[in-house]
Write a protein that holds these residues in place. Structure first.
Motif, PDB file in Angstrom:
ATOM      1  N   GLU A  11       8.010   8.327   5.326  1.00 15.94           N
ATOM      2  CA  GLU A  11       7.217   8.591   6.531  1.00 15.94           C
ATOM      3  C   GLU A  11       6.313   7.407   6.861  1.00 15.94           C
ATOM      4  O   GLU A  11       6.183   7.018   8.034  1.00 15.94           O
ATOM      5  CB  GLU A  11       6.377   9.854   6.322  1.00 15.94           C
ATOM      6  N   ARG A  12       5.690   6.807   5.836  1.00 15.98           N
ATOM      7  CA  ARG A  12       4.790   5.682   6.070  1.00 15.98           C
ATOM      8  C   ARG A  12       5.568   4.441   6.517  1.00 15.98           C
ATOM      9  O   ARG A  12       5.103   3.675   7.369  1.00 15.98           O
ATOM     10  CB  ARG A  12       3.996   5.376   4.795  1.00 15.98           C
ATOM     11  N   ILE A  13       6.740   4.237   5.932  1.00 17.87           N
ATOM     12  CA  ILE A  13       7.552   3.089   6.337  1.00 17.87           C
ATOM     13  C   ILE A  13       7.996   3.238   7.787  1.00 17.87           C
ATOM     14  O   ILE A  13       7.949   2.279   8.581  1.00 17.87           O
ATOM     15  CB  ILE A  13       8.776   2.931   5.407  1.00 17.87           C
ATOM     16  N   HIS A  62       1.962   1.965  -3.439  1.00 18.14           N
ATOM     17  CA  HIS A  62       0.888   2.610  -4.189  1.00 18.14           C
ATOM     18  C   HIS A  62       0.716   4.068  -3.769  1.00 18.14           C
ATOM     19  O   HIS A  62       0.466   4.941  -4.613  1.00 18.14           O
ATOM     20  CB  HIS A  62      -0.419   1.856  -3.982  1.00 18.14           C
ATOM     21  N   GLN A  63       0.834   4.346  -2.476  1.00 16.38           N
ATOM     22  CA  GLN A  63       0.706   5.733  -2.027  1.00 16.38           C
ATOM     23  C   GLN A  63       1.766   6.613  -2.679  1.00 16.38           C
ATOM     24  O   GLN A  63       1.475   7.748  -3.095  1.00 16.38           O
ATOM     25  CB  GLN A  63       0.832   5.801  -0.505  1.00 16.38           C
ATOM     26  N   MET A  64       2.991   6.130  -2.750  1.00 13.24           N
ATOM     27  CA  MET A  64       4.031   6.900  -3.432  1.00 13.24           C
ATOM     28  C   MET A  64       3.637   7.158  -4.884  1.00 13.24           C
ATOM     29  O   MET A  64       3.841   8.257  -5.426  1.00 13.24           O
ATOM     30  CB  MET A  64       5.364   6.160  -3.360  1.00 13.24           C
ATOM     31  N   GLY A  65       3.071   6.139  -5.528  1.00 16.19           N
ATOM     32  CA  GLY A  65       2.637   6.305  -6.908  1.00 16.19           C
ATOM     33  C   GLY A  65       1.536   7.333  -7.056  1.00 16.19           C
ATOM     34  O   GLY A  65       1.531   8.130  -8.003  1.00 16.19           O
ATOM     35  N   TRP A  66       0.592   7.340  -6.120  1.00 10.75           N
ATOM     36  CA  TRP A  66      -0.495   8.333  -6.189  1.00 10.75           C
ATOM     37  C   TRP A  66       0.051   9.750  -6.037  1.00 10.75           C
ATOM     38  O   TRP A  66      -0.389  10.667  -6.736  1.00 10.75           O
ATOM     39  CB  TRP A  66      -1.530   8.041  -5.109  1.00 10.75           C
ATOM     40  N   VAL A  67       1.001   9.928  -5.138  1.00  6.40           N
ATOM     41  CA  VAL A  67       1.619  11.239  -4.971  1.00  6.40           C
ATOM     42  C   VAL A  67       2.297  11.672  -6.266  1.00  6.40           C
ATOM     43  O   VAL A  67       2.158  12.825  -6.722  1.00  6.40           O
ATOM     44  CB  VAL A  67       2.632  11.221  -3.807  1.00  6.40           C
ATOM     45  N   GLY A  73      19.215  -3.580   0.806  1.00  6.79           N
ATOM     46  CA  GLY A  73      19.004  -3.332  -0.614  1.00  6.79           C
ATOM     47  C   GLY A  73      18.224  -4.422  -1.316  1.00  6.79           C
ATOM     48  O   GLY A  73      18.297  -4.546  -2.543  1.00  6.79           O
ATOM     49  N   ILE A  74      17.450  -5.199  -0.580  1.00  4.86           N
ATOM     50  CA  ILE A  74      16.634  -6.260  -1.165  1.00  4.86           C
ATOM     51  C   ILE A  74      15.204  -5.756  -1.282  1.00  4.86           C
ATOM     52  O   ILE A  74      14.616  -5.300  -0.299  1.00  4.86           O
ATOM     53  CB  ILE A  74      16.693  -7.540  -0.309  1.00  4.86           C
ATOM     54  N   VAL A  75      14.640  -5.827  -2.488  1.00  7.91           N
ATOM     55  CA  VAL A  75      13.311  -5.284  -2.730  1.00  7.91           C
ATOM     56  C   VAL A  75      12.259  -6.101  -1.989  1.00  7.91           C
ATOM     57  O   VAL A  75      12.146  -7.314  -2.178  1.00  7.91           O
ATOM     58  CB  VAL A  75      12.999  -5.238  -4.239  1.00  7.91           C
ATOM     59  N   MET A  76      11.464  -5.404  -1.143  1.00 12.34           N
ATOM     60  CA  MET A  76      10.407  -6.057  -0.370  1.00 12.34           C
ATOM     61  C   MET A  76       9.032  -5.838  -0.983  1.00 12.34           C
ATOM     62  O   MET A  76       8.117  -6.618  -0.738  1.00 12.34           O
ATOM     63  CB  MET A  76      10.397  -5.524   1.068  1.00 12.34           C
ATOM     64  N   SER A  77       8.860  -4.781  -1.752  1.00  5.27           N
ATOM     65  CA  SER A  77       7.576  -4.502  -2.390  1.00  5.27           C
ATOM     66  C   SER A  77       7.815  -3.775  -3.696  1.00  5.27           C
ATOM     67  O   SER A  77       8.567  -2.803  -3.745  1.00  5.27           O
ATOM     68  CB  SER A  77       6.686  -3.650  -1.485  1.00  5.27           C
ATOM     69  N   GLN A  78       7.170  -4.266  -4.756  1.00  9.59           N
ATOM     70  CA  GLN A  78       7.211  -3.596  -6.053  1.00  9.59           C
ATOM     71  C   GLN A  78       5.801  -3.566  -6.628  1.00  9.59           C
ATOM     72  O   GLN A  78       5.546  -3.914  -7.770  1.00  9.59           O
ATOM     73  CB  GLN A  78       8.185  -4.305  -6.990  1.00  9.59           C
ATOM     74  N   ALA A  79       4.869  -3.124  -5.772  1.00  8.21           N
ATOM     75  CA  ALA A  79       3.451  -3.200  -6.119  1.00  8.21           C
ATOM     76  C   ALA A  79       3.019  -2.121  -7.099  1.00  8.21           C
ATOM     77  O   ALA A  79       1.978  -2.256  -7.744  1.00  8.21           O
ATOM     78  CB  ALA A  79       2.608  -3.103  -4.844  1.00  8.21           C
ATOM     79  N   ASP A  80       3.778  -1.032  -7.215  1.00  5.91           N
ATOM     80  CA  ASP A  80       3.352   0.093  -8.040  1.00  5.91           C
ATOM     81  C   ASP A  80       4.089   0.096  -9.375  1.00  5.91           C
ATOM     82  O   ASP A  80       5.297  -0.128  -9.431  1.00  5.91           O
ATOM     83  CB  ASP A  80       3.648   1.415  -7.312  1.00  5.91           C
ATOM     84  N   HIS A 138       0.830  -1.205   0.000  1.00  8.11           N
ATOM     85  CA  HIS A 138       0.000   0.000   0.000  1.00  8.11           C
ATOM     86  C   HIS A 138       0.866   1.257   0.000  1.00  8.11           C
ATOM     87  O   HIS A 138       0.535   2.256  -0.675  1.00  8.11           O
ATOM     88  CB  HIS A 138      -0.923  -0.002   1.221  1.00  8.11           C
ATOM     89  N   ILE A 139       1.974   1.220   0.717  1.00  9.41           N
ATOM     90  CA  ILE A 139       2.881   2.370   0.721  1.00  9.41           C
ATOM     91  C   ILE A 139       3.457   2.597  -0.681  1.00  9.41           C
ATOM     92  O   ILE A 139       3.585   3.750  -1.134  1.00  9.41           O
ATOM     93  CB  ILE A 139       4.006   2.167   1.763  1.00  9.41           C
TER      94      ILE A 139
END
Length: 577
Positions: free
Chosen positions: A197-199, A22-27, A52-59, A19-20
């Motif tokens: 901030e969200r993280i 996606h929030q970055m993407g919306w901004v 440096g390991i990607v944990m989320s690539q939802a956006d 979700h974070i």
């Protein structure tokens, strides 16, 4: 997984991370300046842990994010202990900074909680222009990376909260569109601030001392899920290849070859046998090739697989140096996200289909990239990417291909722009954007049709065009399980002085006011076309996706001359019933 972690809490952590993103993407969508970011989402937001390991690539776009870990690990390598709260990093170079290609800039913001580095909030966005030999920074005449625009190693753009104004001036000096780049990069910076901030809030909620455990467990879960998917493959090896038939300067007979080997410890993806790097910009970097491999594997298996770097602990990728998939400097490579990546993905799909034919995916077409750059009537410069000229996707078991969708490497993450808005941004008028007739590969499930796209450009402009394959040549898409390939693309440019230009592959030229039209490629079909439900064929005829002649020729369905019904007797005769 740590048995002490609550599975429900773990699922919520993964959902929060996504979700974070996606929030970055919306901004970003709401604050960037350039239409190709606000309209088409040519950027991607992702989150990496402190290693440096990607944990989320939802956006965003899979080709952007799958190799995101290379960029963050380059920051950790180059700055080591010199990473502090308030810092923001910038990078792009594919040879030295973990970039995929030069126009995709990465803004990465380290996240600190209680003075401890816990994560990175990142945004990789395609800049409209970064200098180089062609406006729009897709330079089809490039023979070295130096021709493609400014190269950015890992740079500290903001230090302890203060912008490095000297570096900022350098960036704006190396673009044809400084106002646009200024707004776009500031939007990237803002999006990562929101993400950080969200993280930090998430880390505080789970406990700063336990956040690392949760993050590791998220990666572990992805590992287990993907190993379970791989367990469906029998032990063995499968080979496949995809062609590269033009290097931007002349026809070539190059291939991207892959061998998949399933063993006890996991999957080996070996590109031994891939052709040497080429003169033009259709070469790939390690980060880009790795991202394409990850994307191909995730798209082939279950749709709900976790999208993070933990999923690929069981995958070993071998990229021979000096080849199309791992070029040596100073080879140019701006087209790598579109063309080599496309072929990497489809070669892997072909190989996997041999092992699991019931999961086979039909092929997608090669891309058609045309950029116009010139002056608006008020004298301001513009650069327009034609994202509205999208092709069709390949079909799968149970579903026709999408008729018009962002190119394969985006899997739909690149959205089609609003043409009315584009007519306000640029000195153009759109005459058509409609689905192509008979463009999709015939099959029990039909390939996407592609589109018929036409735009008038009212002012003289520089055209950079990059055609994925030779128009009229072999189709990039392919059918599976008896399906057939879709049609190839057919671009034309009609100049007001009467000339008609048929771009054959790659070039840059100055033209007066002109009309650009392209019939984009269609996706491949799945299954025997003569097994397609006649009512589906009739619907396609009514919708203009298939002609009356095509229905009879490819699907053995006789549609009445008015296109409103089926001649049952003739259809039974055609199908041998």
């Amino acid at each position: 997984m740590n048995p002490a972690l609550d599975p429900i809490a773990l699922a919520l952590v993964q959902s929060r991370l996504d979700h974070i993103s996606h929030q970055m993407g919306w901004v970003m969508t709401r604050t960037a300046r350039s239409p190709h970011l606000t309209q088409s989402h040519d950027f991607s937001c992702f989150i990496a842990d402190a290693r440096g390991i990607v944990m989320s690539q939802a956006d965003g776009i899979p080709i952007h994010t799958g190799g995101g870990g290379f960029a963050v690990r380059a920051i950790l390598r180059d700055f080591k202990e010199a990473i502090a709260p308030g810092d923001v990093f910038l990078l792009s170079d594919p040879y030295t900074a973990g970039g995929n290609h030069l126009p995709d800039w990465v803004i990465a913001r380290p996240v600190f909680v209680q003075d401890k580095l816990v994560a990175f909030a990142c945004n990789r966005a395609h800049q409209v222009d970064i200098g180089g030999g062609a406006a729009g920074s897709y330079n089809p005449t490039a023979t070295e990376i130096y021709h493609e625009g400014i190269r950015l190693p890992v740079l500290k753009l903001i230090e302890a909260g203060c912008m490095r104004e000297d570096l900022w001036r350098l960036l704006l000096l190396n673009t044809r569109l400084p106002e646009g780049l200024d707004g776009d990069v500031r939007a990237m910076i803002g999006s990562t601030q929101i993400g950080a901030e969200r993280i930090a809030l998430l880390v505080e909620e789970v406990g700063a001392d336990r956040a690392g455990e949760f993050f590791e467990a998220v990666l572990d879960y992805a590992d287990r899920r993907f190993r379970a998917s791989l367990s469906r493959l029998p032990k063995g090896s499968w080979k496949a290849e995809s062609p590269i038939d033009h290097d931007c300067f002349q026809p070539v007979d190059s291939v991207i070859a892959v061998t998949l080997t399933m063993g006890e410890s996991g999957l080996i993806v070996d590109f031994e046998g891939t052709s040497p790097q080429v003169r033009g910009f259709k070469n790939s970097s390690v980060a880009n090739s790795t991202s394409a491999v990850f994307m191909a594997l995730l798209a082939f298996f279950e749709a709900d697989l976790p999208k993070n770097e933990g999923a690929f602990r069981s995958v070993e990728i071998r990229l021979p140096e000096g080849t199309l998939v791992n070029a040596r400097p100073p080879a140019p490579m701006t087209a790598n996200t579109v063309y080599p990546a496309n072929e990497i993905i489809q070669a892997i799909w072909r190989a996997l289909a041999q092992a699991l034919p019931e999961c086979a995916l039909a092929g997608w077409p090669k891309g058609v990239q045309v950029i116009m750059a010139g002056l608006r009537p008020n004298g301001d410069r513009y650069v327009m990417h034609n994202f509205g000229s999208a092709g069709g996707s390949g079909a799968i078991e149970g579903r026709d291909g999408f008729n018009m969708i962002g190119s394969l490497i985006t899997l739909g993450g690149l959205t089609l722009p609003n043409l009315e808005d584009y007519e306000q941004f640029y000195p153009v008028r759109f005459n058509r954007q409609e689905f192509r007739c008979d463009g999709g590969g015939p099959g029990r499930f039909r390939g996407g049709t592609g589109c018929d796209y036409e735009v008038e450009v009212f002012t003289p402009a520089d055209y950079s065009y990059m055609i994925g394959g030779i128009p009229g040549g072999r189709s990039a898409s392919f059918g599976v399980a008896g399906g057939k390939p879709g049609l190839t693309q057919e671009p034309t440019i009609s100049v007001v002085d009467g000339r008609k230009i048929r771009p054959t592959n790659c070039d840059v030229e100055r033209l007066g006011p002109a009309t650009y039209r392209t019939l984009t490629g269609g996706g491949g079909g799945y299954g025997d076309p003569k097994m397609r439900d006649p009512s589906s064929v009739l619907r396609d005829v009514r919708d203009g996706f298939v002609s009356v002649g095509g229905a009879e020729r490819e699907y053995a369905v006789a549609v009445t001359s008015d296109g409103r019904g089926i001649n049952e007797a003739h259809t039974s005769q055609l199908r041998g019933a």
